[in-house]
Design a protein around this motif. Structure first.
Motif, PDB file in Angstrom:
ATOM      1  N   ALA A 207       0.829  -1.204   0.000  1.00  0.00           N
ATOM      2  CA  ALA A 207       0.000   0.000   0.000  1.00  0.00           C
ATOM      3  C   ALA A 207       0.864   1.254   0.000  1.00  0.00           C
ATOM      4  N   MET A 208       1.973   1.241   0.757  1.00  0.00           N
ATOM      5  CA  MET A 208       2.860   2.397   0.798  1.00  0.00           C
ATOM      6  C   MET A 208       3.553   2.611  -0.543  1.00  0.00           C
ATOM      7  N   THR A 209       3.902   1.535  -1.212  1.00  0.00           N
ATOM      8  CA  THR A 209       4.532   1.667  -2.529  1.00  0.00           C
ATOM      9  C   THR A 209       3.587   2.368  -3.503  1.00  0.00           C
ATOM     10  N   ARG A 210       2.327   1.974  -3.499  1.00  0.00           N
ATOM     11  CA  ARG A 210       1.349   2.630  -4.380  1.00  0.00           C
ATOM     12  C   ARG A 210       1.165   4.092  -3.990  1.00  0.00           C
ATOM     13  N   ALA A 211       1.085   4.353  -2.690  1.00  0.00           N
ATOM     14  CA  ALA A 211       0.900   5.730  -2.228  1.00  0.00           C
ATOM     15  C   ALA A 211       2.098   6.605  -2.573  1.00  0.00           C
ATOM     16  N   LEU A 212       3.303   6.062  -2.430  1.00  0.00           N
ATOM     17  CA  LEU A 212       4.511   6.827  -2.757  1.00  0.00           C
ATOM     18  C   LEU A 212       4.587   7.145  -4.239  1.00  0.00           C
ATOM     19  N   LYS A 213       4.202   6.213  -5.077  1.00  0.00           N
ATOM     20  CA  LYS A 213       4.212   6.479  -6.520  1.00  0.00           C
ATOM     21  C   LYS A 213       3.252   7.607  -6.867  1.00  0.00           C
ATOM     22  N   ARG A 214       2.087   7.613  -6.221  1.00  0.00           N
ATOM     23  CA  ARG A 214       1.147   8.715  -6.457  1.00  0.00           C
ATOM     24  C   ARG A 214       1.720  10.027  -5.947  1.00  0.00           C
ATOM     25  N   GLU A 215       2.390   9.990  -4.790  1.00  0.00           N
ATOM     26  CA  GLU A 215       2.968  11.208  -4.232  1.00  0.00           C
ATOM     27  C   GLU A 215       4.094  11.746  -5.110  1.00  0.00           C
ATOM     28  N   LEU A 216       4.931  10.868  -5.636  1.00  0.00           N
ATOM     29  CA  LEU A 216       6.009  11.322  -6.523  1.00  0.00           C
ATOM     30  C   LEU A 216       5.446  11.954  -7.789  1.00  0.00           C
ATOM     31  N   LYS A 217       4.392  11.383  -8.305  1.00  0.00           N
ATOM     32  CA  LYS A 217       3.757  11.956  -9.499  1.00  0.00           C
ATOM     33  C   LYS A 217       3.192  13.341  -9.192  1.00  0.00           C
ATOM     34  N   ARG A 218       2.594  13.483  -8.000  1.00  0.00           N
ATOM     35  CA  ARG A 218       2.057  14.784  -7.605  1.00  0.00           C
ATOM     36  C   ARG A 218       3.173  15.809  -7.433  1.00  0.00           C
ATOM     37  N   LEU A 219       4.282  15.391  -6.824  1.00  0.00           N
ATOM     38  CA  LEU A 219       5.403  16.311  -6.624  1.00  0.00           C
ATOM     39  C   LEU A 219       6.017  16.726  -7.953  1.00  0.00           C
ATOM     40  N   ASP A 220       6.083  15.809  -8.912  1.00  0.00           N
ATOM     41  CA  ASP A 220       6.587  16.177 -10.241  1.00  0.00           C
ATOM     42  C   ASP A 220       5.802  17.349 -10.809  1.00  0.00           C
ATOM     43  N   GLN A 221       4.497  17.309 -10.631  1.00  0.00           N
ATOM     44  CA  GLN A 221       3.646  18.356 -11.196  1.00  0.00           C
ATOM     45  C   GLN A 221       3.728  19.651 -10.388  1.00  0.00           C
ATOM     46  N   SER A 222       3.731  19.521  -9.051  1.00  0.00           N
ATOM     47  CA  SER A 222       3.658  20.732  -8.222  1.00  0.00           C
ATOM     48  C   SER A 222       4.983  21.476  -8.122  1.00  0.00           C
ATOM     49  N   LEU A 223       6.100  20.776  -8.248  1.00  0.00           N
ATOM     50  CA  LEU A 223       7.408  21.420  -8.082  1.00  0.00           C
ATOM     51  C   LEU A 223       8.068  21.797  -9.402  1.00  0.00           C
ATOM     52  N   SER A 224       7.493  21.421 -10.523  1.00  0.00           N
ATOM     53  CA  SER A 224       8.067  21.795 -11.819  1.00  0.00           C
ATOM     54  C   SER A 224       7.960  23.302 -12.033  1.00  0.00           C
ATOM     55  N   THR A 225       8.964  23.843 -12.690  1.00  0.00           N
ATOM     56  CA  THR A 225       8.957  25.269 -13.031  1.00  0.00           C
ATOM     57  C   THR A 225       9.139  25.425 -14.537  1.00  0.00           C
ATOM     58  N   GLN A 226       9.160  26.659 -14.968  1.00  0.00           N
ATOM     59  CA  GLN A 226       9.307  26.913 -16.400  1.00  0.00           C
ATOM     60  C   GLN A 226      10.628  26.384 -16.935  1.00  0.00           C
ATOM     61  N   TRP A 227      11.686  26.443 -16.105  1.00  0.00           N
ATOM     62  CA  TRP A 227      13.011  26.078 -16.595  1.00  0.00           C
ATOM     63  C   TRP A 227      13.513  24.745 -16.041  1.00  0.00           C
ATOM     64  N   MET A 228      12.704  24.073 -15.241  1.00  0.00           N
ATOM     65  CA  MET A 228      13.078  22.749 -14.733  1.00  0.00           C
ATOM     66  C   MET A 228      11.814  21.911 -14.619  1.00  0.00           C
ATOM     67  N   ALA A 229      11.598  21.070 -15.606  1.00  0.00           N
ATOM     68  CA  ALA A 229      10.389  20.256 -15.676  1.00  0.00           C
ATOM     69  C   ALA A 229      10.677  18.860 -15.134  1.00  0.00           C
ATOM     70  N   LEU A 230      10.026  18.520 -14.001  1.00  0.00           N
ATOM     71  CA  LEU A 230      10.190  17.195 -13.406  1.00  0.00           C
ATOM     72  C   LEU A 230       9.213  16.237 -14.067  1.00  0.00           C
ATOM     73  N   GLU A 231       9.708  15.095 -14.480  1.00  0.00           N
ATOM     74  CA  GLU A 231       8.830  14.137 -15.143  1.00  0.00           C
ATOM     75  C   GLU A 231       9.388  12.718 -14.996  1.00  0.00           C
ATOM     76  N   GLY A 232       8.505  11.797 -14.687  1.00  0.00           N
ATOM     77  CA  GLY A 232       8.892  10.385 -14.636  1.00  0.00           C
ATOM     78  C   GLY A 232       9.761  10.006 -13.468  1.00  0.00           C
ATOM     79  N   THR A 233       9.633  10.696 -12.314  1.00  0.00           N
ATOM     80  CA  THR A 233      10.407  10.285 -11.139  1.00  0.00           C
ATOM     81  C   THR A 233      10.025   8.861 -10.760  1.00  0.00           C
ATOM     82  N   ARG A 234      11.037   8.042 -10.512  1.00  0.00           N
ATOM     83  CA  ARG A 234      10.843   6.604 -10.278  1.00  0.00           C
ATOM     84  C   ARG A 234      11.093   6.255  -8.819  1.00  0.00           C
ATOM     85  N   LEU A 235      10.177   5.476  -8.253  1.00  0.00           N
ATOM     86  CA  LEU A 235      10.401   4.922  -6.918  1.00  0.00           C
ATOM     87  C   LEU A 235      11.281   3.687  -7.070  1.00  0.00           C
TER      88      LEU A 235
END
Length: 380
Positions: A207-235
């Motif tokens: 359950a934690m593995t699934r939750a962490l993958k969702r959290e990493l995906k959310r962080l990719d979107q929320s922390l991306s900026t115009q000059w640094m695009a986070l995408e595909g962070t892997r657990l």
């Protein structure tokens, strides 16, 4: 009678020496640690030198945070010059592998330089692509420590390791400071996510593995900026060990495993020395002693994976092997020196030699995208 006494004394001395070294290693390896603040790097066979550190610190000029990533990374390692790049890569690798996590320059060395070298490696090994996707490996951990016979030991740990992947549309517009801040905010967010869970929740690994993958995906979107695009962070990995809220009777701590191994070894040696061979009691005690080997191998792999310095870890194993060499020969010869076979080595030599191949693997040329968990190391 005299021979049995000598054999027993040798066995006790060997066990005490082993217990002392295991206790030293236990304190070093299981001491509570703060969240990791650096990028794991392929293990280097040599520690850094003062020249390595001075060369790296020369890049920390006044106002370096305001430099563009393009300028700073180029100053760190020219990825278009094959010979110069690999020479600098080896020096940085030594530094990242062996610099102390609590050292005065840890934030710059293990944070800024690690991120910059990851980007340089992506450019070099990516064939100088115009659009690169650097990788930055990091980890966060929740730990709980308790007092055990007057010492503090980690009795519960939940750890998540992950690899951030990002793109920089225009490296001349992204500053070094901004890149560092985004990576630090990412780490802090993962740490806060773990800290916000109960131990019962953390212990449910699937359950934690699934939750962490969702959290990493959310962080990719929320922390991306115009000059640094986070995408595909892997657990990369998530694990939890220790009692689940103090109610799990099955999982054993590292300390418990080591105490079991010591007790099993004592039972085995007592049977070998005092119990008639082939009797039912001897058979039962000998079978109990066989637990020691698998536990030792397991703990050696765990130690190899978590140690800060492979060289020092192997050195400790070698010292233990040397300390127990002559008592082991004397014990096996039943107190008859003329029967001692100098080629009969104890199992600590086997464990020590088993560590040299994976440590050599890490020094092989070329990128190791998975860091210390390089899959070719694990057969050892």
């Amino acid at each position: 009678m005299r021979n049995r006494l000598v054999i027993t004394l040798c066995a006790v001395v060997s066990l005490l020496a082993g217990a002392g070294l295991l206790t030293f290693w236990l304190v070093r390896s299981l001491a509570p640690a703060a969240a990791l603040n650096y990028t794991p790097w392929p293990l280097s066979p040599e520690p850094y030198t003062q020249a390595d550190l001075d060369e790296a610190l020369a890049l920390r000029t006044e106002g370096y945070e305001a430099q563009s990533v393009a300028a700073f990374d180029r100053a760190l390692a020219d990825w278009t010059n094959e010979a110069a790049f690999h020479a600098r890569e080896e020096r940085i690798r030594r530094l990242l592998c062996s610099y102390e996590e609590d050292g005065p320059e840890a934030e710059f060395v293990l944070g800024t330089l690690a991120a910059a070298m990851g980007a340089c490696s992506a450019r070099h090994y990516g064939g100088y692509c115009t659009q690169i996707t650097p990788a930055y490996a990091d980890a966060a951990a929740y730990t709980r420590s308790e007092d055990v016979f007057g010492d503090s030991y980690v009795v519960y740990e939940a750890s998540a390791s992950y690899t951030i992947r990002y793109q920089m549309p225009d490296e001349s517009m992204l500053t070094v400071g901004e890149r560092d801040r985004i990576l630090t905010r990412y780490r802090d967010a993962v740490q806060a996510f773990l800290d916000g869970k109960t131990e019962d929740e953390l212990s449910k690994e699937e359950a934690m593995t699934r939750a962490l993958k969702r959290e990493l995906k959310r962080l990719d979107q929320s922390l991306s900026t115009q000059w640094m695009a986070l995408e595909g962070t892997r657990l990369d990995d998530y694990f939890a060990y220790g009692p689940e809220g103090g109610r799990d009777p099955v999982r054993l701590s590292a300390l418990s495993l080591k105490l079991i191994a010591i007790a099993a070894m004592v039972v085995d040696h007592v049977a070998f020395t005092f119990v008639p061979y082939g009797t039912p009691l001897w058979t039962v005690m000998d079978a109990a002693g066989k637990l020691t080997g698998p536990i030792m191998f397991y703990m050696a792999v765990e130690g190899f994976h978590h140690t800060r310095s492979i060289r020092r870890y192997l050195a400790r194993l070698a010292v233990f092997a040397g300390v127990s060499y002559f008592p082991f020969l004397y014990f096996c010869a039943m107190g008859q020196p003329e029967q001692m076979n100098p080629l009969r080595l104890n199992v600590i030599y086997t464990i020590s030699l088993g560590g040299y191949w994976p440590s050599g693997c890490a020094a092989a040329p070329g990128p190791h995208p998975s860091g210390p968990s390089c899959s070719s190391c694990w057969p050892a």
